[in-house]
Each structure stands twice: as structure tokens, then as C-alpha cells.
Design a protein around this motif. Sequence first.
Motif, short mmCIF file in Angstrom:
data_model
loop_
_atom_site.label_atom_id
_atom_site.label_comp_id
_atom_site.label_asym_id
_atom_site.label_seq_id
_atom_site.Cartn_x
_atom_site.Cartn_y
_atom_site.Cartn_z
N UNK A 125 11.37 41.96 1.08
CA UNK A 125 12.55 42.23 1.79
C UNK A 125 13.43 41.14 1.59
N UNK A 126 14.69 41.47 1.75
CA UNK A 126 15.62 40.33 1.53
C UNK A 126 16.91 40.50 2.84
N UNK A 128 26.08 38.53 10.92
CA UNK A 128 24.75 38.78 11.12
C UNK A 128 24.18 38.99 9.66
N UNK A 129 22.86 38.45 9.73
CA UNK A 129 22.08 38.60 8.66
C UNK A 129 21.53 40.09 8.59
N UNK A 130 21.53 40.68 7.57
CA UNK A 130 21.36 42.18 7.27
C UNK A 130 19.98 42.28 6.43
N UNK A 131 18.84 42.85 6.76
CA UNK A 131 17.76 43.22 6.16
C UNK A 131 17.80 44.20 5.15
N UNK A 132 17.24 44.03 4.18
CA UNK A 132 17.08 45.02 2.70
C UNK A 132 15.78 44.81 2.12
N UNK A 133 15.54 45.65 1.18
CA UNK A 133 14.40 45.96 0.62
C UNK A 133 14.54 45.46 -1.06
N UNK A 134 13.32 44.91 -1.44
CA UNK A 134 13.33 44.51 -2.94
C UNK A 134 12.26 45.17 -3.58
N UNK A 135 12.40 45.34 -4.92
CA UNK A 135 11.16 45.60 -5.65
C UNK A 135 11.34 45.41 -7.13
N UNK A 136 10.40 44.98 -7.98
CA UNK A 136 10.61 44.48 -9.16
C UNK A 136 9.38 44.32 -10.16
N UNK A 137 9.40 43.82 -11.19
CA UNK A 137 8.13 43.49 -11.97
C UNK A 137 8.15 41.91 -12.56
N UNK A 138 7.15 41.47 -12.86
CA UNK A 138 7.16 39.98 -13.33
C UNK A 138 6.49 39.87 -14.68
#
Length: 249
Positions: free
Chosen positions: A45-46, A78-88
Motif C-alpha cells: 500500500x502507498x 490529508x494522506x491518501x491510501x492506495x494500492x501497489x503491485x509489481x515484480x522484482x
Amino acid sequence: MSKHNIIVTIVLMCAALTATAQTRKIQHKPYIDLRPMHFGILVGMNMQDIEFENVGPQTITLEDGTTHEETIVCDDDRWNAGFSVGVLADLRLSKHLNLRFSPTMHFGAKHLMFRSLTETDQEGRPMEARQDMKNTYIALPFDIKFSAERWNNYRPYITAGISPMLNLTSKNQEYIQLKRSDLFVEVGLGCDLYLPFFKLIPELKFCYSLRDALDHDHANELQDANLRKYTNAVAKGYSKMIVLTFYFE
């Protein structure tokens, strides 16, 4: 129980916990860090934010040709929550150093608040306008990971690097529009957790934009001239992001 006995009990408990923590345990995946290169996936999450530099007093020209001075300030309230997805992709450089490349998509938003310091409503409060700015970033970060010595099934580390980002947000923003590209510097810390079948890595990372993220041509693209005073109220904007990530390797 006397004060002396309480102190002795606490000391003995701490000593027992320390001895337990220092006891060698069976190591899961003992050779996993010797691979020259490996891959993984990440989810997390971001929290997105943006820091503005306001212009201050500006001269507003009305449709009838008259002018007046107005001061409008803008803030992401305000800080707003989000979603993160990826590869490494992880390249081993030495025993303690790794080079990591982790393409990631960050889904989130920013909530902007504009307040006029010269115009008030009937109750004497500043006139306000709001903008909910949806943001979707493609990040291409390159990080150096410095890891401590492994102890049992734990290995803490710190990271630092740069992250070019591509902003996929639509151009149809109301007041403020961000540029298509940005460049972030990022630092973070985390810990490798060696589990029986894979390695789980929680990481907390702080990202800060290195350049002005505002699209200053956006004011000229607005068809409604009344909106331009909000767009022109901001001189610069620097994006910020806090990312909590879980890697699976």
C-alpha cells in the motif's frame, strides 16, 4: 514484593529473553542469498501527498475587464491510501550489496484544498474549492540494498535509489494537472524473513520528487476562465509517497 525483588525479577526476565534471542536456530533456505540473480513479486500500500509552493497575492481579471487582488492557498490536506503491485529482479553484487529493479504500479489519489484568504462566505469563513486527483503511476526504481549479517531467519537491511515514474492520470483534471513524468529519490528499510518455502520481506520506503511536478500549461487549456485563479495560485509542487511493501522471493 519489595523494590529490590522487582528489579531482580526484571533483570532475570531480560537475561532469559536475551539468551533465547541469541540461541541458534535451524536456518530456512540457508543458500538462498548466494544466487547471482533472482526474481519475485510484490504487493503493498502507498500513501500519496504533494507539497506546494503558493504564489501569494495575484491579480485577477474579471470578464468585464475589472481587476482585483486575491490570495489563494492550496494544500493536500490529508494522506491518501492506495494500492501497489509489481515484480522484482535482484542482482547480487557482494555478500552485503544487491542491485534491485522493481517495476511497480501505484494506484492512489491526492485530495487538494484551495482556500481564498481574501474572499469569505456569509459566515466569514474563507471560500473553498476541492479537487480529488486520481493518480496511477508506473515506477521503475533502481535501488542499492545493503544487508546486515543474517541471524537465524532474520536479516535487516536499508536501501537507497532513484525511481523514474510515469503518470497515467487523465489530462482532464479540474484545477491542478501533474506532468506525465517525474523523478523520485527513495530510501527505505526492511527485513528479510526466511520461511520454510520462500522469503518474505516487509519494507517501508519513503519517496520524494526531485523536480517540480506541476503542468504549468494546464491553465491555458482551461475553458472556464474562473478556474484559472486556482491553477495559477500554485508556483511549484513536489510529490511525496510512503510505500509499505511485501516482497515474496
